[in-house]
Scaffold this active site. Structure first.
Site, PDB file in Angstrom:
ATOM      1  N   ASN A   1      -0.037  -8.682   4.871  1.00  9.39           N
ATOM      2  CA  ASN A   1       0.771  -8.521   6.194  1.00  9.39           C
ATOM      3  C   ASN A   1       0.834  -9.807   6.110  1.00  9.39           C
ATOM      4  OD1 ASN A   1       0.958  -5.635   6.246  1.00  9.39           O
ATOM      5  ND2 ASN A   1      -0.329  -5.652   7.602  1.00  9.39           N
TER       6      ASN A   1
ATOM      7  N   ASN B   1       5.864  -7.910   0.772  1.00  9.40           N
ATOM      8  CA  ASN B   1       4.384  -7.389   0.984  1.00  9.40           C
ATOM      9  C   ASN B   1       5.071  -6.079   2.225  1.00  9.40           C
ATOM     10  OD1 ASN B   1       1.415  -6.463   1.385  1.00  9.40           O
ATOM     11  ND2 ASN B   1       2.020  -6.203   3.401  1.00  9.40           N
ATOM     12  N   GLU B   2       5.062  -4.781   1.369  1.00  8.19           N
ATOM     13  CA  GLU B   2       4.433  -2.959   2.633  1.00  8.19           C
ATOM     14  C   GLU B   2       5.924  -3.315   3.768  1.00  8.19           C
ATOM     15  OE1 GLU B   2       1.269  -2.849   4.418  1.00  8.19           O
ATOM     16  OE2 GLU B   2       0.735  -1.916   2.309  1.00  8.19           O
TER      17      GLU B   2
ATOM     18  N   GLU C   1      -2.687  -3.067  -3.754  1.00  6.72           N
ATOM     19  CA  GLU C   1      -3.933  -3.328  -2.974  1.00  6.72           C
ATOM     20  C   GLU C   1      -4.704  -1.566  -2.923  1.00  6.72           C
ATOM     21  OE1 GLU C   1      -3.212  -3.304   1.328  1.00  6.72           O
ATOM     22  OE2 GLU C   1      -1.724  -5.538   1.269  1.00  6.72           O
TER      23      GLU C   1
END
Length: 503
Positions: free
Chosen positions: A73, A173-174, A293
């Site tokens: 994050n 990311n995400e 992850e």
């Protein structure tokens, strides 16, 4: 009572060669992973650059080939330029992903230095939250271009004549998560990933790129997200990411140890979407997977909501017990079973934050229970995964049916002539008798049988008791005329190492 299981392994039936990068890990600017973890300049074992030597020793033992950095994050709000150049001129900034203050003492160059000391490569992530293709291409130029351009010459002026030559890059990311700074729809992200990948490759055609898949299998947009992102970026990316975390917060150990079946289904589902995209594109290119992850993550909530803008406060410092180590062992076995498609995987994270290695800032270091399955798999699980025919009694749990008590995989290192069987006995009460047919290998000799076991599933290694749960050699295994006869303790992780006779 004893339960009985069996494996039949033929050296001619293989799944895939193992990409060593499946034993990767992750260090984010989160909690005490960087500050107070790898970087602790006030520690007695810190080198001149501030890196703890005891931490480096513990990480080198894991033989980690690649580490993802700087997030997570964190990367979605990170301006990489803030972390390079003279430290005295770097800004202290409010970090919005984790509500802390980022000092920028450690940045791209420092982490590259540390990675060399740790014997690992860097999987670099670019910010596609608050930034985009311009900052990404500049970062590639800064890190990988030799010289003669603004950004490469800036790196040289910072004391790094030779480029870092980072090979693997994550495109954000995400990005599907509403918690993410700059979260996007699949169409927004797919277009941005495609265009960013294009210009990054124009700067350095040798790099490989990882597109963001869903943040978890439980996301409401799962599968549609993957399909859309790949439809928009297929020819520009090499890998699709997936993230998976599990816990036993419900207090149901049998169900928890079965959660590797969920990971298995997740990998199968993402593989199916990738193959659908390939068929739709009529492409000769096959997208591989980056499970960048994965771990047991059981902390609920975070201290960041209580007091904002601290510098490197403790975050998500889970204490891992014996059952957590068994779960990690099951996840490692699942990853290896999918070696044909999972080519990178990152245990998240490596130190202090949901990590196998723990430290006191300025003080002691200790190894959690989860350190040991990862250590064994990384060091002994190199080579080729073999297709095993397994027979095991099964059980049903709250979320899973037909869960085999035996979770296992076989790896053959032809260069070393070594066959390794990783096995977890999921049964919480019964000893398991295991027969393994290995006649296709000819004469084999036992090197060792390593066991991680405990009378207490909740036993953990702590600063006060760092050696409460440790692996031991001397498990119950014999080899006779091509049959391995082994005994697996209840609730145990096992590594059975065999050596083929030298010609």
């Amino acid at each position: 009572m004893t339960i009985r299981s069996s494996m039949h392994i033929d050296r001619n039936f293989t799944v895939s060669a193992i990409d060593p990068r499946v034993y990767g890990s992750f260090i984010e600017h989160l909690g005490r992973a960087v500050y107070g973890g790898i970087y602790d300049p006030g520690h007695p074992e810190a080198d001149a650059a501030g890196f703890r030597q005891d931490v480096l020793k513990a990480i080198r033992a894991l033989n980690v080939p690649i580490i993802r950095y700087p997030g997570g994050n964190f990367v979605s709000g990170y301006n990489w330029e803030d972390g390079v150049g003279p430290k005295a001129e770097r800004k202290r900034l409010l970090e919005l992903a984790w509500w802390t203050t980022e000092t920028n003492e450690v940045g791209t160059n420092e982490f590259a230095d540390w990675a060399k000391l740790a014997g690992t490569e860097v999987m670099m992530a670019v910010n596609l939250g608050t930034r985009g293709m311009d900052a990404a291409r500049n970062l590639v130029e800064y890190c990988n271009h030799p010289s003669g351009s603004y950004w490469s010459d800036l790196r040289i002026s910072h004391g790094y004549q030779e480029p870092h030559r980072f090979k693997t890059w994550c495109l954000g990311n995400e990005m599907d998560g509403p918690w993410q700074i700059g979260a996007k729809t699949a169409v927004e992200y797919g277009r941005l990933a495609n265009e960013t990948a294009k210009v990054m490759r124009w700067v350095d055609p040798t790099i490989e790129l990882v597109a963001c898949g869903s943040s978890s299998r439980n996301m409401p947009t799962f599968a549609d997200w993957e399909a859309t992102v790949l439809d928009l970026s297929y020819e520009q990316v090499d890998y699709l990411s997936l993230h998976a975390y599990y816990n036993n917060n419900a207090g149901d150990t049998g169900n928890f140890l079965a959660s590797s079946l969920d990971l298995d289904r997740f990998i199968d589902s993402v593989t199916a979407v990738c193959d659908f995209a390939q068929a739709k594109k009529r492409s000769n290119k096959k997208i591989m997977l980056s499970l960048d992850e994965w771990n047991v993550w059981k902390t609920v909530g975070s201290s960041r909501a209580n007091e904002r803008w601290q510098i490197a406060p403790p975050e998500f410092e889970d204490t891992y017990n014996h059952e957590d180590a068994l779960a990690v062992g099951c996840y490692l076995i699942t990853i290896l079973k999918h070696a044909d498609r999972v080519k990178m995987a990152c245990l998240a994270q490596l130190i202090n934050t949901i990590a196998p290695i723990m430290t006191d800032t300025g003080g002691a270091l200790w190894l959690q229970t989860t350190y040991y399955p990862f250590l064994h798999a990384s060091n002994f699980g190199r080579g080729t995964v073999l297709l095993s025919n397994v027979s095991s009694p099964k059980y049903d749990s709250k979320d899973f049916t037909d869960v085999p008590y035996l979770e296992s995989v076989a790896v053959f290192n032809e260069e070393e002539g070594q066959l390794t069987i990783f096995a977890v006995n999921r049964h919480l009460e019964e000893f398991m008798a295991l027969d393994i047919d290995v006649r296709s290998f000819g004469e084999l000799q036992l090197i060792e049988h390593i066991v991680l076991e405990s009378d207490d599933l909740k036993a953990a290694n702590t600063k006060e008791q760092p050696n409460r749960v440790l692996p031991r050699s001397g498990g119950q295994t014999k080899v006779d005329q091509g049959v391995v006869t082994s005994g697996l303790s209840r609730a145990s992780w096992n590594v059975i190492r065999l050596q083929a006779a030298r010609g």
